[in-house]
Design a protein around this motif. Structure first.
Motif, PDB file in Angstrom:
ATOM      1  N   ARG A   1     -12.328 -11.945   5.599  1.00  0.00           N
ATOM      2  CA  ARG A   1     -13.266 -13.048   5.868  1.00  0.00           C
ATOM      3  C   ARG A   1     -14.579 -12.868   5.102  1.00  0.00           C
ATOM      4  N   ARG A   2     -14.864 -11.674   4.643  1.00  0.00           N
ATOM      5  CA  ARG A   2     -16.080 -11.374   3.886  1.00  0.00           C
ATOM      6  C   ARG A   2     -15.798 -11.392   2.381  1.00  0.00           C
ATOM      7  N   GLY A   3     -14.602 -11.852   1.987  1.00  0.00           N
ATOM      8  CA  GLY A   3     -14.283 -12.004   0.568  1.00  0.00           C
ATOM      9  C   GLY A   3     -13.566 -10.839  -0.082  1.00  0.00           C
ATOM     10  N   PHE A   4     -13.206  -9.821   0.680  1.00  0.00           N
ATOM     11  CA  PHE A   4     -12.486  -8.676   0.126  1.00  0.00           C
ATOM     12  C   PHE A   4     -10.998  -8.991   0.041  1.00  0.00           C
ATOM     13  N   GLU A   5     -10.351  -8.379  -0.958  1.00  0.00           N
ATOM     14  CA  GLU A   5      -8.908  -8.507  -1.140  1.00  0.00           C
ATOM     15  C   GLU A   5      -8.294  -7.122  -1.247  1.00  0.00           C
ATOM     16  N   VAL A   6      -7.082  -6.984  -0.747  1.00  0.00           N
ATOM     17  CA  VAL A   6      -6.363  -5.712  -0.817  1.00  0.00           C
ATOM     18  C   VAL A   6      -5.994  -5.431  -2.273  1.00  0.00           C
ATOM     19  N   ILE A   7      -6.213  -4.195  -2.688  1.00  0.00           N
ATOM     20  CA  ILE A   7      -5.837  -3.760  -4.043  1.00  0.00           C
ATOM     21  C   ILE A   7      -5.093  -2.430  -3.949  1.00  0.00           C
ATOM     22  N   ASP A   8      -4.507  -2.022  -5.037  1.00  0.00           N
ATOM     23  CA  ASP A   8      -3.811  -0.746  -5.118  1.00  0.00           C
ATOM     24  C   ASP A   8      -4.827   0.367  -5.368  1.00  0.00           C
ATOM     25  N   ARG A   9      -4.580   1.525  -4.806  1.00  0.00           N
ATOM     26  CA  ARG A   9      -5.479   2.672  -4.988  1.00  0.00           C
ATOM     27  C   ARG A   9      -5.716   3.000  -6.463  1.00  0.00           C
ATOM     28  N   LYS A  10      -4.697   2.816  -7.292  1.00  0.00           N
ATOM     29  CA  LYS A  10      -4.835   3.163  -8.717  1.00  0.00           C
ATOM     30  C   LYS A  10      -5.836   2.256  -9.429  1.00  0.00           C
ATOM     31  N   ASP A  11      -6.190   1.117  -8.820  1.00  0.00           N
ATOM     32  CA  ASP A  11      -7.131   0.181  -9.429  1.00  0.00           C
ATOM     33  C   ASP A  11      -8.586   0.464  -9.060  1.00  0.00           C
ATOM     34  N   VAL A  12      -8.818   1.525  -8.309  1.00  0.00           N
ATOM     35  CA  VAL A  12     -10.168   1.917  -7.907  1.00  0.00           C
ATOM     36  C   VAL A  12     -10.737   2.855  -8.977  1.00  0.00           C
ATOM     37  N   PRO A  13     -11.997   2.664  -9.364  1.00  0.00           N
ATOM     38  CA  PRO A  13     -12.591   3.554 -10.371  1.00  0.00           C
ATOM     39  C   PRO A  13     -12.502   5.028  -9.955  1.00  0.00           C
TER      40      PRO A  13
ATOM     41  N   ASP B   1      -8.556   1.107   8.150  1.00  0.00           N
ATOM     42  CA  ASP B   1      -7.305   1.224   8.894  1.00  0.00           C
ATOM     43  C   ASP B   1      -7.145   0.065   9.870  1.00  0.00           C
ATOM     44  N   THR B   2      -8.268  -0.529  10.257  1.00  0.00           N
ATOM     45  CA  THR B   2      -8.228  -1.475  11.380  1.00  0.00           C
ATOM     46  C   THR B   2      -8.908  -2.813  11.140  1.00  0.00           C
ATOM     47  N   ALA B   3      -9.632  -2.957  10.047  1.00  0.00           N
ATOM     48  CA  ALA B   3     -10.488  -4.147   9.910  1.00  0.00           C
ATOM     49  C   ALA B   3     -10.162  -5.001   8.687  1.00  0.00           C
ATOM     50  N   GLU B   4      -8.902  -5.009   8.272  1.00  0.00           N
ATOM     51  CA  GLU B   4      -8.533  -5.793   7.100  1.00  0.00           C
ATOM     52  C   GLU B   4      -8.906  -7.271   7.261  1.00  0.00           C
ATOM     53  N   ALA B   5      -8.596  -7.863   8.386  1.00  0.00           N
ATOM     54  CA  ALA B   5      -8.885  -9.291   8.591  1.00  0.00           C
ATOM     55  C   ALA B   5     -10.389  -9.561   8.545  1.00  0.00           C
ATOM     56  N   PHE B   6     -11.169  -8.681   9.145  1.00  0.00           N
ATOM     57  CA  PHE B   6     -12.630  -8.825   9.131  1.00  0.00           C
ATOM     58  C   PHE B   6     -13.139  -8.857   7.689  1.00  0.00           C
ATOM     59  N   PHE B   7     -12.686  -7.912   6.885  1.00  0.00           N
ATOM     60  CA  PHE B   7     -13.178  -7.831   5.511  1.00  0.00           C
ATOM     61  C   PHE B   7     -12.606  -8.934   4.629  1.00  0.00           C
TER      62      PHE B   7
ATOM     63  N   ALA C   1      -4.375   8.592   3.605  1.00  0.00           N
ATOM     64  CA  ALA C   1      -3.733   7.915   2.473  1.00  0.00           C
ATOM     65  C   ALA C   1      -3.166   6.564   2.882  1.00  0.00           C
ATOM     66  N   SER C   2      -2.960   6.364   4.183  1.00  0.00           N
ATOM     67  CA  SER C   2      -2.427   5.090   4.674  1.00  0.00           C
ATOM     68  C   SER C   2      -3.490   3.999   4.776  1.00  0.00           C
ATOM     69  N   ALA C   3      -4.757   4.349   4.596  1.00  0.00           N
ATOM     70  CA  ALA C   3      -5.837   3.360   4.697  1.00  0.00           C
ATOM     71  C   ALA C   3      -5.674   2.294   3.618  1.00  0.00           C
ATOM     72  N   ILE C   4      -5.995   1.069   3.987  1.00  0.00           N
ATOM     73  CA  ILE C   4      -5.941  -0.065   3.063  1.00  0.00           C
ATOM     74  C   ILE C   4      -7.175  -0.030   2.174  1.00  0.00           C
ATOM     75  N   VAL C   5      -6.981  -0.268   0.883  1.00  0.00           N
ATOM     76  CA  VAL C   5      -8.086  -0.311  -0.074  1.00  0.00           C
ATOM     77  C   VAL C   5      -8.370  -1.780  -0.384  1.00  0.00           C
ATOM     78  N   MET C   6      -9.661  -2.141  -0.359  1.00  0.00           N
ATOM     79  CA  MET C   6     -10.051  -3.523  -0.618  1.00  0.00           C
ATOM     80  C   MET C   6     -11.181  -3.575  -1.633  1.00  0.00           C
ATOM     81  N   HIS C   7     -11.302  -4.724  -2.304  1.00  0.00           N
ATOM     82  CA  HIS C   7     -12.309  -4.926  -3.344  1.00  0.00           C
ATOM     83  C   HIS C   7     -12.847  -6.353  -3.274  1.00  0.00           C
ATOM     84  N   ARG C   8     -14.087  -6.489  -3.706  1.00  0.00           N
ATOM     85  CA  ARG C   8     -14.659  -7.822  -3.975  1.00  0.00           C
ATOM     86  C   ARG C   8     -15.786  -7.647  -4.978  1.00  0.00           C
ATOM     87  N   ALA C   9     -16.067  -8.738  -5.664  1.00  0.00           N
ATOM     88  CA  ALA C   9     -17.223  -8.734  -6.564  1.00  0.00           C
ATOM     89  C   ALA C   9     -18.489  -8.778  -5.714  1.00  0.00           C
TER      90      ALA C   9
END
Length: 147
Positions: A108-120, A100-106, A135-143
């Protein structure tokens, strides 16, 4: 004195829960224990924590928390990187998180915002994903790869 990062043990549960509660982060799902959690300890006190939940070749990075007096010194980054390195050792190829609060932090760690439907599906069914985070939380992903 510099904080030492180490694997969490059962005796660390109270300190981790105190940090999470103070930061208003969810405790849901921690009843299973602190397997795959790391803590930063300074002078016998838990000052930061982070963990991963393993779902096949993916992990949910959760509970990255740093005590207010230790923020801004790179502790969250160190713990996040160490958690992802642990995930790689466990065979993970993908890491997901909710924030909810740390999008910029993550970012910088290589995470990107994705859609919830793209999560396993397994991660979408986790306590943190399904119950604890809004449900308002941002979902992020990285390899999960390191050079």
């Amino acid at each position: 004195m510099s904080a030492i990062i180490r694997a969490a043990g059962a005796a660390d549960r109270g300190g981790v829960c105190d940090l999470l509660a103070a930061a208003r982060l969810p405790l849901d799902g921690l009843s299973e224990g602190l397997e795959h959690f790391l803590v930063a300890e300074e002078n016998g006190r838990i000052v930061a924590a982070a963990g991963v939940e393993v779902y096949g070749d993916s992990v949910l990075l959760r509970s990255v928390v740093v005590s207010p007096e230790h923020r801004g010194a790179g502790m969250g980054g160190r713990l996040s990187d160490a958690s992802l390195a642990m995930a790689q050792e466990l065979g993970a190829r993908h890491a997901y998180l909710l924030t909810d609060t740390a999008e910029a932090f993550f970012r910088r760690r290589g995470f990107e915002v994705i859609d919830r439907k793209d999560v396993p599906a397994a991660i979408r069914g986790s306590v943190e994903f399904a119950v604890a985070c809004p449900a308002s939380a941002i979902v992020m992903h990285r390899a999960v790869t390191f050079a």
